[in-house]
Design a protein around this motif. Structure first.
Motif, PDB file in Angstrom:
ATOM      1  N   VAL A  95      30.708  55.632  38.186  1.00 26.08           N
ATOM      2  CA  VAL A  95      31.583  54.588  38.246  1.00 26.08           C
ATOM      3  C   VAL A  95      30.653  53.679  38.836  1.00 26.08           C
ATOM      4  N   ARG A  96      30.761  53.592  39.953  1.00 24.52           N
ATOM      5  CA  ARG A  96      29.364  53.644  40.763  1.00 24.52           C
ATOM      6  C   ARG A  96      28.632  52.334  40.506  1.00 24.52           C
ATOM      7  N   ALA A  97      27.858  52.930  39.499  1.00 16.70           N
ATOM      8  CA  ALA A  97      26.661  53.190  38.241  1.00 16.70           C
ATOM      9  C   ALA A  97      27.386  51.702  37.261  1.00 16.70           C
ATOM     10  N   MET A  98      28.685  51.880  37.008  1.00 16.10           N
ATOM     11  CA  MET A  98      28.782  50.723  35.695  1.00 16.10           C
ATOM     12  C   MET A  98      28.833  49.146  36.424  1.00 16.10           C
ATOM     13  N   TYR A  99      29.932  49.864  37.761  1.00 16.87           N
ATOM     14  CA  TYR A  99      30.049  48.630  38.566  1.00 16.87           C
ATOM     15  C   TYR A  99      28.246  47.952  39.042  1.00 16.87           C
ATOM     16  N   GLU A 122      24.153  43.661  39.269  1.00 13.59           N
ATOM     17  CA  GLU A 122      22.963  43.655  39.229  1.00 13.59           C
ATOM     18  C   GLU A 122      22.141  42.935  38.028  1.00 13.59           C
ATOM     19  N   GLU A 123      22.092  43.996  36.882  1.00 13.09           N
ATOM     20  CA  GLU A 123      21.819  43.190  35.677  1.00 13.09           C
ATOM     21  C   GLU A 123      22.573  42.696  35.317  1.00 13.09           C
ATOM     22  N   ASP A 124      23.504  41.627  35.583  1.00 14.37           N
ATOM     23  CA  ASP A 124      24.541  41.515  34.507  1.00 14.37           C
ATOM     24  C   ASP A 124      24.326  41.873  33.021  1.00 14.37           C
ATOM     25  N   LEU A 125      24.719  43.511  32.778  1.00 15.80           N
ATOM     26  CA  LEU A 125      24.952  43.778  31.532  1.00 15.80           C
ATOM     27  C   LEU A 125      26.507  43.338  31.624  1.00 15.80           C
ATOM     28  N   SER A 126      26.966  44.039  29.695  1.00 19.07           N
ATOM     29  CA  SER A 126      28.575  43.687  29.474  1.00 19.07           C
ATOM     30  C   SER A 126      28.628  44.766  29.067  1.00 19.07           C
ATOM     31  N   SER A 127      30.094  45.000  29.035  1.00 16.39           N
ATOM     32  CA  SER A 127      30.730  45.798  28.871  1.00 16.39           C
ATOM     33  C   SER A 127      30.439  46.649  27.251  1.00 16.39           C
ATOM     34  N   ARG A 128      29.668  46.140  26.764  1.00 15.23           N
ATOM     35  CA  ARG A 128      28.984  47.059  25.338  1.00 15.23           C
ATOM     36  C   ARG A 128      27.710  47.095  25.687  1.00 15.23           C
ATOM     37  N   ALA A 129      27.087  46.835  26.580  1.00 16.35           N
ATOM     38  CA  ALA A 129      25.536  47.270  26.814  1.00 16.35           C
ATOM     39  C   ALA A 129      25.499  48.626  27.659  1.00 16.35           C
ATOM     40  N   ILE A 158      31.945  38.541  36.671  1.00 18.82           N
ATOM     41  CA  ILE A 158      30.496  38.493  35.090  1.00 18.82           C
ATOM     42  C   ILE A 158      31.590  38.071  34.163  1.00 18.82           C
ATOM     43  N   LEU A 159      32.141  39.722  33.811  1.00 19.01           N
ATOM     44  CA  LEU A 159      32.701  39.431  32.240  1.00 19.01           C
ATOM     45  C   LEU A 159      33.559  38.263  31.727  1.00 19.01           C
ATOM     46  N   ALA A 160      34.004  37.862  33.220  1.00 15.24           N
ATOM     47  CA  ALA A 160      34.700  36.393  32.339  1.00 15.24           C
ATOM     48  C   ALA A 160      33.621  35.260  31.661  1.00 15.24           C
ATOM     49  N   ARG A 161      32.723  35.544  32.498  1.00 13.02           N
ATOM     50  CA  ARG A 161      32.122  34.903  31.998  1.00 13.02           C
ATOM     51  C   ARG A 161      31.234  35.192  30.205  1.00 13.02           C
ATOM     52  N   HIS A 162      30.484  36.792  30.412  1.00 10.80           N
ATOM     53  CA  HIS A 162      30.433  36.499  29.646  1.00 10.80           C
ATOM     54  C   HIS A 162      31.744  36.389  28.565  1.00 10.80           C
ATOM     55  N   ARG A 163      32.188  36.817  28.449  1.00 17.61           N
ATOM     56  CA  ARG A 163      33.719  36.841  27.492  1.00 17.61           C
ATOM     57  C   ARG A 163      33.430  35.305  27.112  1.00 17.61           C
ATOM     58  N   TRP A 164      33.090  34.199  27.902  1.00 19.20           N
ATOM     59  CA  TRP A 164      32.808  32.061  27.403  1.00 19.20           C
ATOM     60  C   TRP A 164      31.777  32.205  27.126  1.00 19.20           C
TER      61      TRP A 164
END
Length: 471
Positions: free
Chosen positions: A187-191, A196-203, A294-300
């Protein structure tokens, strides 16, 4: 001439389906058919597995009603009225429709005859079953909330969130939520990957699957599961109960198909209705707030975002699998120095959408599909006769809708009055204030034809079809 018989069986949940409840119903129905001297062919066995009886659009029930409309059956055997429908009004609609088609409905547990007492018994059983079901649901909800507030119950029924196993005490009476350090590291790795790498939930889902990390109750990670981990307040130490409520989907993912549950979608309740239960945190609130931003920015910035225009948004359905197709944007890249837009099936990305098979439907260019649809619309509305016919049809449909709205309002008003009367009668009967004979007498005094009271003006021949369309 022997009667043409059919069977109908239904269970509400997948658990009942696994416990062979349908098989027990079918065995009882077959024994009843044998006792009545009836033979039921295999194609006349209509079954709805794991589908709620609170709805009328069920595949087995629709097939039964179609067979009755085609005049293919004379009698249908059902285990009990609540197997036909949970709602008493739905039971009346279905029995009346089948009877008008010349089909006799036989309930194995409580066979009804033409006697007024037997019809009263069946009707009272249906109404009381609906009333008790609503009462049980309300008492269960209030009892669960009381235990949650008193600390006697966890916000999870059996399986906690990823990273939080449940430990039981030695006597098995108490359960506590603890942290699984292995899952917590994931879980901490996902966050960390998102921050840090600006990954999306799909990535993130693709990376977890590539590393062989599996979720607790699934074969692979999907973008939806990852998004839930990244946005769930449980991971900041605030487990919530009652955050979502079940609703009917406004836009089903697979339109036109049967859904086992009518309310197959969900939406958030107001925050003041949430119950907060403290649990050990895995990340702090600041980290989750950064990830949410960050996820909100990805969604936009997503290519399928609403900032791009799609004439047929959410209206295109895949011809291969029947799912809705999404709008996508292809940015300029090497070899393609221009951008273009297209519609793609949701199931093409099977590895991050949780599907077993990948849909092989091809992408459809937006401009090409829009041109075909627009040309068809223009050619259709150009003749003036067509416009006149459509205008007249629209006026007729508005008049029919107004009449249907008035009929529906009368029906709902009659149903509310009936529900209130039944609740009072049941309370009086349970308290011992009235007897069964007095129940029958009151019922006879209040008895009135349902057509004249709530559906006045509807032609008798078309009434079942109109009721079927409403429900």
């Amino acid at each position: 001439m022997s009667q043409r018989a059919a069977l109908y069986a239904r269970v509400s949940t997948a658990r009942q389906e696994q416990e062979q409840t349908v098989a027990s119903q079918l065995e009882a129905l077959e024994n009843a058919a044998t006792a009545m001297g009836l033979t039921v062919p295999a194609e006349r066995r209509y079954i709805d597995d794991g589908i709620s009886g609170a709805r009328l659009d069920r595949p087995g029930l629709d097939a039964l009603r179609d067979a009755a409309a085609d005049g293919l059956i004379d009698v249908v055997l059902v285990h009990a009225p609540d197997r036909l429908a949970r709602n008493y009004v739905h039971q009346v609609v279905l029995v009346e429709e089948l009877t008008n088609r010349g089909v006799h409905v036989h309930f194995v547990e409580c066979p009804a005859t033409e006697r007024a007492e037997d019809r009263l018994l069946v009707q009272m059983q249906g109404i009381i079953a609906e009333y008790e079901r609503a009462k049980i649901m309300e008492r269960t909800r209030r009892g669960r909330i009381h235990k949650l507030r008193a600390g006697q119950m966890l916000p999870y029924s059996s399986v906690a969130r990823y990273g939080y196993p449940i430990e039981r005490s030695a006597d098995g009476l108490r359960r506590t939520v603890v942290i699984d350090e292995v899952e917590a590291q994931h879980v901490r790795a996902m966050y960390r990957w998102v921050r840090e790498e600006d990954l999306s939930s799909r990535a993130v889902a693709r990376r977890l699957n590539a590393q062989g990390i599996r979720p607790r109750r699934a074969a692979r990670w999907t973008e939806g599961r990852v998004y839930g981990v990244l946005t769930d307040p449980t991971y900041t130490g605030m487990a919530t109960y009652g955050r979502r409520m079940s609703v009917e989907p406004a836009r089903p993912k697979k339109p036109g198909s049967y859904r086992k549950h009518l309310k197959s979608s969900s939406r958030f309740r107001p925050k003041q209705e949430w119950l907060i239960i403290p649990v050990p945190p895995i990340v702090d609130e600041k980290e989750q707030a950064e990830v949410r931003a960050i996820l909100a920015r990805h969604r936009w910035q997503a290519p399928r975002h609403l900032k791009y225009d799609y004439l047929l948004r959410s209206l295109v359905v895949c011809g291969e699998c029947g799912w809705r197709m999404e709008g996508h944007r292809q940015a300029p890249r090497s070899g393609v120095p221009y951008e273009y837009f297209y519609h793609g099936c949701r199931r093409r990305l099977a590895e991050v959408r949780g599907h077993d098979k990948r849909c092989k439907a091809k992408y459809i260019r937006r401009d090409e599909l829009d041109a075909v649809v627009w040309d068809a619309l223009v050619s259709w509305i150009q003749p003036p006769e067509m416009l006149l016919q459509e205008a007249e049809a629209w006026r007729s449909s508005r008049a029919g809708e107004d009449q249907s709205r008035r009929d529906r309002a009368r029906l709902e008003s009659a149903e509310r009055k009936l529900q209130t009367h039944v609740e009072r009668l049941v309370d009086a009967y349970q308290a011992g204030a009235i007897s069964v004979e007095e129940l029958k007498a009151r019922r006879d005094r209040r008895r009135a034809p349902p057509r004249s009271s709530c559906c006045r003006g509807a032609p008798r021949a078309t009434y079942p079809e109109a009721r079927r369309a409403d429900f």
